[in-house]
Design a protein around this motif. Structure first.
Motif, PDB file in Angstrom:
ATOM      1  N   THR A   1       0.851  -1.188   0.000  1.00 42.50           N
ATOM      2  CA  THR A   1       0.000   0.000   0.000  1.00 42.50           C
ATOM      3  C   THR A   1       0.886   1.237   0.000  1.00 42.50           C
ATOM      4  O   THR A   1       2.094   1.158   0.194  1.00 42.50           O
TER       5      THR A   1
ATOM      6  N   LYS B   1       1.109   3.338   2.214  1.00 40.05           N
ATOM      7  CA  LYS B   1       1.720   3.498   3.524  1.00 40.05           C
ATOM      8  C   LYS B   1       3.082   2.795   3.569  1.00 40.05           C
ATOM      9  O   LYS B   1       4.056   3.315   4.124  1.00 40.05           O
ATOM     10  N   ASP B   2       3.103   1.594   2.981  1.00 41.86           N
ATOM     11  CA  ASP B   2       4.355   0.835   2.952  1.00 41.86           C
ATOM     12  C   ASP B   2       5.436   1.597   2.190  1.00 41.86           C
ATOM     13  O   ASP B   2       6.589   1.658   2.611  1.00 41.86           O
TER      14      ASP B   2
ATOM     15  N   ALA C   1       5.584   4.819   1.747  1.00 40.72           N
ATOM     16  CA  ALA C   1       5.981   5.982   2.540  1.00 40.72           C
ATOM     17  C   ALA C   1       6.999   5.578   3.600  1.00 40.72           C
ATOM     18  O   ALA C   1       8.041   6.217   3.762  1.00 40.72           O
ATOM     19  N   ARG C   2       6.716   4.516   4.292  1.00 33.08           N
ATOM     20  CA  ARG C   2       7.611   4.064   5.345  1.00 33.08           C
ATOM     21  C   ARG C   2       8.974   3.729   4.769  1.00 33.08           C
ATOM     22  O   ARG C   2      10.015   4.187   5.253  1.00 33.08           O
TER      23      ARG C   2
ATOM     24  N   SER D   1       6.495  10.963   4.404  1.00 32.44           N
ATOM     25  CA  SER D   1       5.115  10.808   4.858  1.00 32.44           C
ATOM     26  C   SER D   1       4.210  10.443   3.683  1.00 32.44           C
ATOM     27  O   SER D   1       4.573  10.565   2.520  1.00 32.44           O
ATOM     28  N   LEU D   2       3.004  10.004   4.048  1.00 25.82           N
ATOM     29  CA  LEU D   2       2.011   9.666   3.031  1.00 25.82           C
ATOM     30  C   LEU D   2       1.763  10.837   2.089  1.00 25.82           C
ATOM     31  O   LEU D   2       1.629  10.650   0.875  1.00 25.82           O
TER      32      LEU D   2
END
Lengths: 347, 347
Positions: A11, A13-14, A16-17, A22-23
């Motif tokens: 996703t 989020k993954d 971004a991490r 950040s998202l």
DNA sequence: GGTGTTTTGAGGTACGCAACTCATTTTGAG
DNA sequence: CTCAAAATGAGTTGCGTACCTCAAAACACC
């Protein structure tokens, strides 16, 4: 028993991490929004590429929320081929509704450049995508370019305007279609020599001209024993085609082949039958309609060159959708084939 | 310029309100969950039908969350046609990933019923859908039925098992394909009389047997001047096909037509060339591969009957997805056509 | 060092539906 | 009429993304 997997499930989020941002930043990169340092852009894009990340279309579609509107600009008047395209679009209604897509038919006189151009201009801004059966003319080209300029995705259908900035062409290569017709006529005639007649709508129509060109190419190079007669221009009308062809059949007793480039098929068939020569003449035409289907089954027609109207309708919608979503186009899937249809492989 | 719209945009909430029930009840009806009075079920269904309501696929897909897994059970061994199908599945990877679909290839000996059945059994429960190149055999039929029983969607690919409870068949009508081949061979031979040879893999294979049947049907009824020789069984192997055909060509100087039902095309072509008769014999075979493409361009082959492998791959995936989602299948779109491919309409 | 500008983070809302819980109402059998 | 079972309502949560706001941090420039 061997296995091999083709899958994944990351996703945003993954991403971004992993990219250490950040998202919001990933989102900015993904949508080419400003306010991100070039260095960061690169880092995010690399992470996306490295993980072969694909946004979840369903989520994207849902979040975007907006329904998409497409317009199909089609010829007015009773053209069976165009009617089939419209019919197939109708069959897709459930599919379209489930994706919140709307397809609107706009009929217009596509053979009058100024009328067609005017029709196209009125669509600007209201639609996400437009499929158009286009005439290749400077005014039309300009209208198409204006649409593209305004952000509308444009696909030419059946008949192309290659010099315009349209995003895609959905249709066949008409020269190859003419070549195929020529090869069929020649091969099916066999060893015999004689004359071959051509009936077209008009040599001014790009697709007709291209088909004739391909046809003559093959006849000249491969069937020197066959003598191709001058093209009859039936304007795609039954009556006129019948008259012209009847006269020609009367003058030449040794016609062994016939290529009908456009419509007016009923007239052509009537002329053949009227002369009682439907069994002696190899007759190749275009498109599978109720009429050509019957003629093929009766043995009056020997083969029909066809571009699957259902495929064209669906391909046009899929291409417009892919363009609107920014997805890649499955070019192999959307390529329209030149179908040879004979009695036994009638669809 | 006329317009006509094909669209809508309701949500479940609208349906609930109009039917005078709660969202939960609509949800129960929509998914055939228990606990709703028949009377209420009907009322809700009528509301849905009246409004031509279609759940938003994107939202449904997103909410379900679970990724879908499909398996393709394909023959092991180097079959070019099957390799093409696999290749096209590979090309779809981005499309699949964007929809969180996974497609896994399972290769097995599809010609051994017990091995195939065993392979199918191992898939039970793990997959939402299975596409299988199936052998028509009681054991295989039972394995397919078991899968269906367990809720897996099953599609037969290329070769059907009509007596099973599979949900769909993606492939061509092989009898019609044989008829088409027969008509082509007969028509391309023309006026001449002579003998026609058939090379098949095995008459025990359902698809080969059906093609031969269709071929003979047409030859018998329409080309009485052509004498069809007994079928050569080349086991789809080049060497064996070449030997058998070479011997046959030696014995019969008046062979004017040749139908190659399955693979082993290289061997067949070699036999023809070896005898120096590639120009005299009308040669019709199956499938467009690198080899048949070359043979067509060289004029050794006159036509190839083809079922578009890309279309089959995509159709199988789309049908499985539609079945899994409970969407209707666009039967016209998923129908595989019998393509006649000659030199000038090579895709 | 201070100023203004650019970049980034953090978080929220919305999209439409699936899937679930739990409380409440209705129904039917005894 | 009673009580359990069935039917229904009301509500929550989460799916992954788009799009937005606001504040904080980093940076550039003089």
């Amino acid at each position: 028993m061997a296995e091999e997997t083709v899958s994944l499930a990351l996703t945003l989020k993954d991403i971004a991490r992993e990219a250490g941002v950040s998202l919001a930043t990933v989102d900015r990169v993904l949508h080419n929004r400003p306010g991100v340092r070039p260095d960061t852009v690169r880092r995010v894009q690399e992470t996306i590429a490295r993980n072969a990340f694909q946004p979840h279309v369903a989520a994207a579609e849902l979040a975007r929320g907006r329904a998409r509107r497409f317009a199909f600009v089609m010829p007015s008047g009773p053209n069976p081929f165009m009617q089939q395209i419209e019919a197939y679009l109708g069959e897709m209604s459930a599919w379209l509704a489930a994706r919140r897509l709307s397809v609107e038919m706009v009929t217009t006189d596509v053979f009058d450049p100024s009328v067609l151009a005017a029709s196209l201009e009125t669509l600007s801004g209201d639609y996400d995508g437009v499929a158009v059966v286009a005439l290749d003319h400077p005014g039309v080209r300009a209208a198409i370019n204006d649409l593209v300029e305004a952000g509308t995705k444009v696909v030419t259908l059946v008949s192309d305007v290659p010099s315009s900035r349209r995003h895609h062409y959905v249709g066949i290569d008409n020269i190859a279609a003419g070549r195929t017709a020529g090869a069929l006529v020649g091969r099916l005639i066999g060893q015999k020599s004689g004359k071959v007649a051509i009936v077209a709508g008009s040599q001014g129509l790009r697709d007709h001209a291209e088909r004739i060109f391909g046809f003559n190419q093959v006849m000249a190079s491969e069937f020197p024993d066959l003598n191709v007669l001058p093209v009859l221009e039936g304007r795609d009308e039954d009556d006129r085609s019948e008259q012209l062809l009847s006269r020609l059949l009367g003058r030449h007793a040794d016609i062994v082949g016939l290529y009908n480039v456009g419509a007016g098929t009923q007239g052509v068939a009537s002329a053949l039958s009227g002369a009682g020569r439907e069994k002696q003449v190899v007759f190749v035409g275009h498109d599978v309609t109720a009429l050509t289907r019957r003629l093929l089954l009766q043995g009056v027609m020997d083969a029909a060159i066809s571009q699957n109207p259902g495929h064209e309708a669906r391909a046009a919608v899929r291409v417009l959708l892919a363009l609107a979503r920014g997805e890649p186009i499955l070019s192999e899937q959307e390529k329209i084939r030149i179908d040879i249809v004979m009695r036994d492989n009638l669809p």
